[in-house]
Design an enzyme around this catalytic site. Structure first.
Site, PDB file in Angstrom:
ATOM      1  N   HIS A   3       1.368  10.410  14.369  1.00  0.00           N
ATOM      2  CA  HIS A   3       0.267  10.158  13.434  1.00  0.00           C
ATOM      3  C   HIS A   3      -0.177   8.703  13.588  1.00  0.00           C
ATOM      4  O   HIS A   3       0.660   7.815  13.745  1.00  0.00           O
ATOM      5  CB  HIS A   3       0.735  10.442  12.005  1.00  0.00           C
ATOM      6  N   ASP A  14      -1.126   6.292  11.636  1.00  0.00           N
ATOM      7  CA  ASP A  14      -0.487   5.308  10.768  1.00  0.00           C
ATOM      8  C   ASP A  14       0.969   5.098  11.139  1.00  0.00           C
ATOM      9  O   ASP A  14       1.496   3.980  11.059  1.00  0.00           O
ATOM     10  CB  ASP A  14      -0.583   5.753   9.302  1.00  0.00           C
ATOM     11  N   LYS A  15       1.641   6.163  11.565  1.00  0.00           N
ATOM     12  CA  LYS A  15       3.039   6.022  11.965  1.00  0.00           C
ATOM     13  C   LYS A  15       3.177   5.322  13.320  1.00  0.00           C
ATOM     14  O   LYS A  15       4.161   4.623  13.564  1.00  0.00           O
ATOM     15  CB  LYS A  15       3.698   7.401  12.014  1.00  0.00           C
ATOM     16  N   GLU A  26       1.316  -6.807  11.028  1.00  0.00           N
ATOM     17  CA  GLU A  26       0.423  -5.679  10.745  1.00  0.00           C
ATOM     18  C   GLU A  26      -0.176  -5.178  12.061  1.00  0.00           C
ATOM     19  O   GLU A  26      -0.525  -5.983  12.929  1.00  0.00           O
ATOM     20  CB  GLU A  26      -0.712  -6.095   9.804  1.00  0.00           C
ATOM     21  N   GLU A  44       2.140 -12.985  10.498  1.00  0.00           N
ATOM     22  CA  GLU A  44       2.806 -14.275  10.567  1.00  0.00           C
ATOM     23  C   GLU A  44       4.249 -14.096  11.040  1.00  0.00           C
ATOM     24  O   GLU A  44       4.910 -13.132  10.647  1.00  0.00           O
ATOM     25  CB  GLU A  44       2.828 -14.950   9.185  1.00  0.00           C
ATOM     26  N   LYS A  82       1.233  16.922  11.043  1.00  0.00           N
ATOM     27  CA  LYS A  82       1.492  16.750   9.617  1.00  0.00           C
ATOM     28  C   LYS A  82       2.119  18.040   9.082  1.00  0.00           C
ATOM     29  O   LYS A  82       1.855  19.129   9.607  1.00  0.00           O
ATOM     30  CB  LYS A  82       0.195  16.455   8.847  1.00  0.00           C
ATOM     31  N   PHE A 118      -7.271  21.260  17.278  1.00  0.00           N
ATOM     32  CA  PHE A 118      -6.699  19.941  17.005  1.00  0.00           C
ATOM     33  C   PHE A 118      -6.244  19.357  18.338  1.00  0.00           C
ATOM     34  O   PHE A 118      -5.063  19.163  18.579  1.00  0.00           O
ATOM     35  CB  PHE A 118      -5.544  20.068  16.014  1.00  0.00           C
ATOM     36  N   ASP A 133      -8.306   9.130  14.687  1.00  0.00           N
ATOM     37  CA  ASP A 133      -8.421   8.420  13.421  1.00  0.00           C
ATOM     38  C   ASP A 133      -7.679   7.099  13.562  1.00  0.00           C
ATOM     39  O   ASP A 133      -6.577   7.061  14.113  1.00  0.00           O
ATOM     40  CB  ASP A 133      -7.811   9.265  12.292  1.00  0.00           C
ATOM     41  N   ALA A 134      -8.258   6.030  13.053  1.00  0.00           N
ATOM     42  CA  ALA A 134      -7.606   4.724  13.142  1.00  0.00           C
ATOM     43  C   ALA A 134      -6.312   4.723  12.331  1.00  0.00           C
ATOM     44  O   ALA A 134      -6.186   5.407  11.313  1.00  0.00           O
ATOM     45  CB  ALA A 134      -8.547   3.638  12.633  1.00  0.00           C
ATOM     46  N   ARG A 150       0.359   2.569   5.455  1.00  0.00           N
ATOM     47  CA  ARG A 150      -0.477   3.517   4.717  1.00  0.00           C
ATOM     48  C   ARG A 150       0.238   4.817   4.377  1.00  0.00           C
ATOM     49  O   ARG A 150      -0.364   5.711   3.803  1.00  0.00           O
ATOM     50  CB  ARG A 150      -1.748   3.846   5.510  1.00  0.00           C
ATOM     51  N   LYS A 151       1.519   4.919   4.708  1.00  0.00           N
ATOM     52  CA  LYS A 151       2.250   6.150   4.411  1.00  0.00           C
ATOM     53  C   LYS A 151       3.502   5.844   3.590  1.00  0.00           C
ATOM     54  O   LYS A 151       4.602   6.305   3.885  1.00  0.00           O
ATOM     55  CB  LYS A 151       2.598   6.873   5.718  1.00  0.00           C
ATOM     56  N   LYS A 186       8.034  -5.857   8.260  1.00  0.00           N
ATOM     57  CA  LYS A 186       8.568  -6.940   7.433  1.00  0.00           C
ATOM     58  C   LYS A 186      10.039  -7.188   7.731  1.00  0.00           C
ATOM     59  O   LYS A 186      10.827  -6.242   7.821  1.00  0.00           O
ATOM     60  CB  LYS A 186       8.402  -6.610   5.951  1.00  0.00           C
ATOM     61  N   LYS A 190      11.912  -9.993   2.932  1.00  0.00           N
ATOM     62  CA  LYS A 190      10.889  -9.408   2.070  1.00  0.00           C
ATOM     63  C   LYS A 190      11.551  -8.326   1.221  1.00  0.00           C
ATOM     64  O   LYS A 190      11.992  -7.292   1.727  1.00  0.00           O
ATOM     65  CB  LYS A 190       9.756  -8.792   2.896  1.00  0.00           C
ATOM     66  N   ASP A 213      10.250  -6.232  -0.684  1.00  0.00           N
ATOM     67  CA  ASP A 213       9.592  -4.937  -0.550  1.00  0.00           C
ATOM     68  C   ASP A 213      10.460  -3.997   0.267  1.00  0.00           C
ATOM     69  O   ASP A 213      10.537  -2.794  -0.018  1.00  0.00           O
ATOM     70  CB  ASP A 213       8.235  -5.083   0.161  1.00  0.00           C
TER      71      ASP A 213
END
Length: 412
Positions: free
Chosen positions: A16, A18-19, A44, A57, A184, A252, A260-261, A266-267, A287, A291, A293
């Site tokens: 995918h 995003d992955k 990123e 960074e 998916k 597909f 798709d970008a 995003r997941k 990260k 961090k 997060d």
């Protein structure tokens, strides 16, 4: 708490878009940590048709130093460092399996816009004199565990991941050569008395080779997917009443970043608990473990999983909160949703967590030291969920259940 209901979670494959971005970002984290265990990374990634772009960074002396006069002509990069980063990116894309005209590891255009970490962020995080190392950002982090599956995860998400993992394995081992990397899955389960008992709807969309959306080839693909699902889900969950949607839009063939970008982070619900538990809002991939997060989300999962594995509750949510530059958590919250064992209150569990010395006060450094997070272990976590995985040597240490006796002792 309702005991009879329908609940749904989704997963996405390693292909995918995003992955793909998450895995590239974590490949950069791993690269930096392999050079310097104290690296600072916030990477990123954006992926689109035949292009990968990095931004963010870093602080990793063997790789980048803006003040190194000898590296000035190379923009602060050590000799060969930029090339090594590019190699890590292309290797990640190749291992996922993208060799398509719209996204190919060898021919894609690569841009590197990483630069040095802000000195103002660094001064808050770094230990200095009597100041302990601070959290890399403010925020809230949640961990969760439940007894729905052997992995102590929500069943809707756990099995959604496992379906896609099987598709990827069969694509790579040649058992299903008609599959391509992007996919998916989504499961809707019926719960009775708080336990999953049946699958009411299944959605699987998978990128495929040319022509596998019609005729005998389509039938072959759908039969294969149904066979995988039947093997993954517990016996009796799939019935004549189960609603199936396999590639419901039709063809597909165009997938991944060409279709798709993709962007890092995003997941976050796929990465965690499939919507069955709260989320603090911060992504993990890209990260380094200063961090919170990332590291505090890992320790809260570790704590929640050990509480459930110890039989102290059947369901557990834990929250921690932090301020940037401050080492100790601002709050600790435990909720066992009314499933705690007799005589064990949520408040007692909060006190127990505070009093276990080996957790290091749940400071960023204490978390990293206890779980061993300053290692290049992250790319494996960037697809098919960060939680519910098998602790394996240095990998997925937050999935260990080695705190059970400490918790019981702290409750006495």
């Amino acid at each position: 708490m309702r005991t009879s209901y329908l609940f749904t979670s989704e997963s996405v494959s390693e292909g995918h878009p995003d992955k793909v971005s998450d895995q590239i970002s974590d490949a950069i984290v791993d690269l930096m940590l392999s050079k310097d265990a104290e690296s600072r990374v916030a990477c990123e990634t954006m992926t689109t048709t035949q292009r990968v772009i990095l931004s963010g960074e870093i602080r990793c002396a063997p790789m980048y130093d803006a003040n190194n006069a000898a590296w000035a002509e190379n923009g602060g990069w050590a000799p060969g460092a930029k090339e090594e980063i590019e190699q890590a990116v292309r290797r990640t894309v190749r291992e996922i399996g993208y060799e398509q005209s719209g996204f190919h590891w060898k021919t894609l255009t690569f841009e590197n816009h990483l630069h040095g970490q802000s000195s103002e962020i660094a001064q808050g995080v770094d230990a200095n004199g009597n100041k302990d190392e601070g959290a890399g950002d403010q925020g809230i982090m949640f961990g969760f565990a439940c007894d729905e599956t052997p992995d102590l995860m929500p069943a809707t998400l756990d099995y959604s991941h496992k379906i896609l993992e099987r598709l990827a394995a069969d694509r790579k081992n040649g058992k299903a050569p008609f599959l391509e990397p992007d996919a998916k899955s989504q499961l809707s389960l019926r719960y009775e008395n708080g336990k999953p008992v049946a699958c009411t709807a299944i959605v699987v969309s998978t990128q495929h080779a040319k022509g596998y959306h019609e005729g005998e080839k389509e039938a072959e693909l759908k039969a294969y997917v149904k066979g995988v699902v039947a093997e993954i889900l517990p016996e009796g969950w799939v019935s004549d009443e189960t609603e199936w949607h396999i590639n419901p839009t039709g063809a597909f063939e165009i997938g991944g970043p060409d279709g798709d970008a993709g962007l890092t982070g995003r997941k976050i619900i796929v990465d965690t608990y499939g919507g069955a538990a709260p989320h603090g809002g911060g992504a993990f991939s890209g990260k380094d473990p200063t961090k919170v997060d990332r590291s505090a989300a890992y320790i809260t999962r570790y704590l929640a999983k050990n509480i459930v594995a110890a039989g102290l509750a059947r369901r557990c949510t834990i929250q921690l909160s932090y301020a940037i530059g401050v080492s100790k958590p601002l709050s600790i919250y435990v909720d066992t949703h009314g499933t705690g064992s007799e005589g064990v209150t949520d408040e007692a569990l909060e006190d127990a967590i505070r009093n276990i010395e080996k957790l290091g006060g749940l400071t960023p450094r204490g978390i990293r030291m206890h779980l061993g997070l300053n290692k290049p272990i992250y790319r494996k976590s960037a697809a098919y969920g960060h939680f519910g995985r098998q602790a394996d040597g240095e990998y997925f240490p937050w999935e260990r259940t080695d705190l059970i006796e400490d918790l019981k002792a702290a409750l006495r």
